[in-house]
Design a protein around this motif. Structure first.
Motif, PDB file in Angstrom:
ATOM      1  N   PRO A 118       0.801  -1.229   0.000  1.00 25.49           N
ATOM      2  CA  PRO A 118       0.000   0.000   0.000  1.00 25.49           C
ATOM      3  C   PRO A 118       0.833   1.278   0.000  1.00 25.49           C
ATOM      4  O   PRO A 118       0.308   2.351  -0.269  1.00 25.49           O
ATOM      5  N   GLU A 119       2.124   1.159   0.304  1.00 25.62           N
ATOM      6  CA  GLU A 119       3.019   2.317   0.302  1.00 25.62           C
ATOM      7  C   GLU A 119       4.225   1.960  -0.559  1.00 25.62           C
ATOM      8  O   GLU A 119       5.038   1.110  -0.188  1.00 25.62           O
ATOM      9  N   THR A 120       4.310   2.574  -1.736  1.00 24.27           N
ATOM     10  CA  THR A 120       5.375   2.250  -2.685  1.00 24.27           C
ATOM     11  C   THR A 120       6.741   2.335  -2.010  1.00 24.27           C
ATOM     12  O   THR A 120       7.001   3.240  -1.216  1.00 24.27           O
ATOM     13  N   ASP A 121       7.609   1.367  -2.341  1.00 23.95           N
ATOM     14  CA  ASP A 121       8.893   1.290  -1.641  1.00 23.95           C
ATOM     15  C   ASP A 121      10.087   1.069  -2.559  1.00 23.95           C
ATOM     16  O   ASP A 121      11.180   0.761  -2.094  1.00 23.95           O
ATOM     17  N   ARG A 122       9.879   1.193  -3.862  1.00 23.95           N
ATOM     18  CA  ARG A 122      10.995   0.980  -4.778  1.00 23.95           C
ATOM     19  C   ARG A 122      10.667   1.595  -6.136  1.00 23.95           C
ATOM     20  O   ARG A 122       9.510   1.911  -6.434  1.00 23.95           O
ATOM     21  N   HIS A 123      11.715   1.751  -6.942  1.00 21.96           N
ATOM     22  CA  HIS A 123      11.548   2.310  -8.290  1.00 21.96           C
ATOM     23  C   HIS A 123      11.207   1.169  -9.252  1.00 21.96           C
ATOM     24  O   HIS A 123      12.085   0.522  -9.807  1.00 21.96           O
ATOM     25  N   ARG A 124       9.925   0.930  -9.416  1.00 21.28           N
ATOM     26  CA  ARG A 124       9.508  -0.136 -10.327  1.00 21.28           C
ATOM     27  C   ARG A 124       8.108   0.181 -10.810  1.00 21.28           C
ATOM     28  O   ARG A 124       7.229   0.530 -10.016  1.00 21.28           O
ATOM     29  N   ALA A 125       7.894   0.023 -12.102  1.00 21.59           N
ATOM     30  CA  ALA A 125       6.574   0.308 -12.672  1.00 21.59           C
ATOM     31  C   ALA A 125       5.696  -0.929 -12.521  1.00 21.59           C
ATOM     32  O   ALA A 125       5.468  -1.677 -13.477  1.00 21.59           O
ATOM     33  N   ASN A 126       5.194  -1.169 -11.301  1.00 17.30           N
ATOM     34  CA  ASN A 126       4.406  -2.376 -11.047  1.00 17.30           C
ATOM     35  C   ASN A 126       3.049  -2.081 -10.406  1.00 17.30           C
ATOM     36  O   ASN A 126       2.454  -2.938  -9.785  1.00 17.30           O
ATOM     37  N   ARG A 127       2.583  -0.866 -10.549  1.00 19.17           N
ATOM     38  CA  ARG A 127       1.275  -0.449 -10.032  1.00 19.17           C
ATOM     39  C   ARG A 127       1.173  -0.705  -8.529  1.00 19.17           C
ATOM     40  O   ARG A 127       0.223  -1.324  -8.044  1.00 19.17           O
ATOM     41  N   SER A 128       2.152  -0.207  -7.803  1.00 19.39           N
ATOM     42  CA  SER A 128       2.130  -0.339  -6.349  1.00 19.39           C
ATOM     43  C   SER A 128       1.443   0.870  -5.731  1.00 19.39           C
ATOM     44  O   SER A 128       1.180   1.871  -6.392  1.00 19.39           O
ATOM     45  N   GLY A 129       1.158   0.745  -4.408  1.00 18.75           N
ATOM     46  CA  GLY A 129       0.554   1.853  -3.676  1.00 18.75           C
ATOM     47  C   GLY A 129      -0.957   1.805  -3.621  1.00 18.75           C
ATOM     48  O   GLY A 129      -1.606   2.862  -3.606  1.00 18.75           O
ATOM     49  N   PHE A 130      -1.535   0.586  -3.536  1.00 20.42           N
ATOM     50  CA  PHE A 130      -2.989   0.431  -3.538  1.00 20.42           C
ATOM     51  C   PHE A 130      -3.417  -0.625  -2.523  1.00 20.42           C
ATOM     52  O   PHE A 130      -2.621  -1.452  -2.079  1.00 20.42           O
ATOM     53  N   HIS A 135       1.530   7.493  -0.058  1.00 22.11           N
ATOM     54  CA  HIS A 135       1.855   8.903   0.134  1.00 22.11           C
ATOM     55  C   HIS A 135       3.020   9.304  -0.760  1.00 22.11           C
ATOM     56  O   HIS A 135       2.951  10.307  -1.477  1.00 22.11           O
ATOM     57  N   TYR A 136       4.088   8.525  -0.719  1.00 24.25           N
ATOM     58  CA  TYR A 136       5.280   8.859  -1.508  1.00 24.25           C
ATOM     59  C   TYR A 136       5.179   8.272  -2.914  1.00 24.25           C
ATOM     60  O   TYR A 136       4.645   7.184  -3.126  1.00 24.25           O
ATOM     61  N   GLN A 137       5.696   9.032  -3.864  1.00 22.87           N
ATOM     62  CA  GLN A 137       5.647   8.655  -5.272  1.00 22.87           C
ATOM     63  C   GLN A 137       7.083   8.447  -5.768  1.00 22.87           C
ATOM     64  O   GLN A 137       7.867   9.389  -5.805  1.00 22.87           O
ATOM     65  N   TRP A 138       7.382   7.226  -6.111  1.00 25.22           N
ATOM     66  CA  TRP A 138       8.725   6.861  -6.550  1.00 25.22           C
ATOM     67  C   TRP A 138       8.783   6.932  -8.075  1.00 25.22           C
ATOM     68  O   TRP A 138       7.971   6.308  -8.760  1.00 25.22           O
ATOM     69  N   ARG A 139       9.757   7.697  -8.580  1.00 27.82           N
ATOM     70  CA  ARG A 139       9.893   7.862 -10.022  1.00 27.82           C
ATOM     71  C   ARG A 139      11.322   7.626 -10.460  1.00 27.82           C
ATOM     72  O   ARG A 139      12.270   8.079  -9.802  1.00 27.82           O
ATOM     73  N   GLN A 140      11.474   6.930 -11.562  1.00 24.63           N
ATOM     74  CA  GLN A 140      12.788   6.652 -12.143  1.00 24.63           C
ATOM     75  C   GLN A 140      12.874   7.361 -13.488  1.00 24.63           C
ATOM     76  O   GLN A 140      12.026   7.160 -14.361  1.00 24.63           O
ATOM     77  N   LEU A 141      13.900   8.203 -13.640  1.00 26.22           N
ATOM     78  CA  LEU A 141      14.063   9.007 -14.843  1.00 26.22           C
ATOM     79  C   LEU A 141      15.408   8.723 -15.497  1.00 26.22           C
ATOM     80  O   LEU A 141      16.384   8.377 -14.826  1.00 26.22           O
ATOM     81  N   GLU A 142      15.462   8.905 -16.814  1.00 26.01           N
ATOM     82  CA  GLU A 142      16.712   8.836 -17.565  1.00 26.01           C
ATOM     83  C   GLU A 142      16.778  10.034 -18.491  1.00 26.01           C
ATOM     84  O   GLU A 142      15.753  10.444 -19.057  1.00 26.01           O
ATOM     85  N   ALA A 143      17.969  10.599 -18.634  1.00 27.80           N
ATOM     86  CA  ALA A 143      18.136  11.762 -19.513  1.00 27.80           C
ATOM     87  C   ALA A 143      19.444  11.633 -20.266  1.00 27.80           C
ATOM     88  O   ALA A 143      20.487  11.327 -19.683  1.00 27.80           O
ATOM     89  N   GLU A 144      19.385  11.877 -21.572  1.00 27.41           N
ATOM     90  CA  GLU A 144      20.559  11.821 -22.433  1.00 27.41           C
ATOM     91  C   GLU A 144      20.955  13.249 -22.808  1.00 27.41           C
ATOM     92  O   GLU A 144      20.158  14.002 -23.369  1.00 27.41           O
ATOM     93  N   MET A 145      22.193  13.615 -22.463  1.00 23.62           N
ATOM     94  CA  MET A 145      22.690  14.948 -22.798  1.00 23.62           C
ATOM     95  C   MET A 145      23.211  14.921 -24.241  1.00 23.62           C
ATOM     96  O   MET A 145      24.243  14.306 -24.517  1.00 23.62           O
ATOM     97  N   LEU A 146      22.503  15.587 -25.136  1.00 27.68           N
ATOM     98  CA  LEU A 146      22.840  15.511 -26.558  1.00 27.68           C
ATOM     99  C   LEU A 146      23.447  16.787 -27.107  1.00 27.68           C
ATOM    100  O   LEU A 146      24.044  16.775 -28.174  1.00 27.68           O
ATOM    101  N   ASP A 147      23.293  17.897 -26.404  1.00 29.83           N
ATOM    102  CA  ASP A 147      23.740  19.180 -26.955  1.00 29.83           C
ATOM    103  C   ASP A 147      24.816  19.849 -26.113  1.00 29.83           C
ATOM    104  O   ASP A 147      25.073  21.038 -26.260  1.00 29.83           O
ATOM    105  N   GLY A 148      25.440  19.081 -25.208  1.00 31.95           N
ATOM    106  CA  GLY A 148      26.497  19.641 -24.377  1.00 31.95           C
ATOM    107  C   GLY A 148      26.001  20.451 -23.194  1.00 31.95           C
ATOM    108  O   GLY A 148      26.799  20.995 -22.445  1.00 31.95           O
TER     109      GLY A 148
END
Length: 375
Positions: free
Chosen positions: A213-225, A247-260
């Motif tokens: 019921p309380e998300t505890d990791r970075h995983r797209a598995n429909r947790s928190g219910f 309550h807490y929302q865990w998000r995993q992001l990736e970013a590619e620096m392409l223009d310096g």
């Protein structure tokens, strides 16, 4: 008459969150108990007949007594029956969190389902069949006894188990404490309430994971219910309402620096600006970036660290590409300029084993320069 209950699992009270240091980690630990309090209030508001906890209410059998008592306090808003199933994290060993909890004299509405025997009540409307784990990993199917379990005629049969459903495993799950995928059918269950997988998921017919019921990791598995389940009779289809509780929302992001520049990374974070204090963010950065932009990135990341609940940055794939302006800023002539030029060549070489060290040296020289150090 319909039977309505709340299905939840995998609270893992006492989870250490060792990768989140300081106050942020402490707040994550406290929040798990606070969410249990929210579940109790929801159960009371919805007037459910019971709350079934399908294993791993506690992260281990070694949680402190204080943690157990705080959890018991959080249950008090719901005076109906709480059915707790020992899972793999809190297995029903001879000395366990459950044996200690019993010694504390819990309220009569708290049922520790540590034996494979029917739990009756509710004026004969329903019977709960638990499959407790008595060790972390069981080699035999603990739900097999469901098939032969005698229950009152007309009672809704509800199974309660913790483990992995055979042949239906989500890709990242472990095949432990296996449960047949047709157990609900063979045992005549109206609903099989499962724990172990941390996301809300119907895994087979009449067979559901509620997830944590309380998300505890970075995983797209429909947790928190949690699930509010209503069943009209032994053969009636289940009606499942998936209710958000995290309550807490865990998000995993990736970013590619392409223009310096550092724009891609900062733009990704900016998308999470709403409710930033509730965000637990993991950001992976890749690509090339100038020294000036790397310096600015550090400043901006520190601002975001202060806004998010927690921000973890993985930048092993990010490398410096010094521009002429970067080098001019460090030194326009003389020995320092020569050293910088050599470091630049070394940092750009894939074959040089000291390339990473050269990039770090360039970055440190630039930071020192921007902070007013000797140049």
């Amino acid at each position: 008459m319909a039977f309505r209950f709340l299905h939840t699992a995998d609270w893992q009270i006492g989870k250490p969150f060792g990768n989140v240091p300081g106050d942020a980690g402490a707040e994550l630990r406290s929040r798990r108990i606070a969410t249990v309090g929210e579940i109790a209030r929801l159960a009371a508001e919805r007037n459910v007949d019971a709350v079934v906890v399908a294993g791993d209410a506690f992260d281990s059998n070694e949680v402190q007594d204080r943690t157990i008592l705080r959890t018991l306090d959080a249950l008090k808003s719901f005076s109906g029956r709480w059915i707790f199933l020992p899972g793999n994290h809190d297995a029903a060993l001879a000395h366990s969190v459950w044996s200690r909890l019993r010694q504390m004299g819990p309220e009569d509405n708290i049922v520790i389902a540590d034996r494979p025997q029917p739990i009756e009540g509710w004026e004969g409307r329903a019977v709960i069949l638990p499959a407790p784990l008595t060790r972390r990993r069981e080699s035999l199917d603990q739900t097999e006894w469901f098939d032969m379990a005698a229950t009152p005629q007309g009672a809704i049969r509800i199974g309660l188990a913790h483990g992995s459903v055979a042949n239906r495993l989500p890709g990242a799950a472990e095949a432990s404490n296996e449960i047949p995928d047709d157990r609900a059918r063979t045992a005549g269950l109206a609903y099989l309430a499962l724990g172990d997988w941390h996301g809300s998921l119907q895994i087979a017919q009449r067979t559901w994971y509620s997830g944590t019921p309380e998300t505890d990791r970075h995983r797209a598995n429909r947790s928190g219910f949690v699930h509010i389940v209503e069943i009209d009779g032994p053969d009636a289809p289940e009606r499942v309402e998936v209710v958000p509780t995290s309550h807490y929302q865990w998000r995993q992001l990736e970013a590619e620096m392409l223009d310096g520049t550092c724009n891609a990374g900062l733009d990704a974070l900016a998308e999470l600006e709403a409710e930033a204090a509730r965000r637990v963010v993991s950001l992976t950065l890749r690509g090339g970036i100038s020294l000036a932009e790397r310096y600015q990135l550090g400043i901006e990341l520190e601002k975001w660290r202060n806004r998010f609940h927690h921000l973890d940055v993985e930048d092993a794939g990010l490398f410096e590409e010094p521009t002429d302006d970067d080098l001019d800023a460090l030194d326009s002539s003389g020995f320092v300029r020569l050293a910088v030029e050599r470091l630049k060549v070394q940092a750009a070489s894939d074959a040089d084993p000291q390339a990473a060290a050269a990039r770090v040296a360039l970055r440190m020289m630039y930071v020192d320069h921007m902070n007013g150090g000797p140049r």
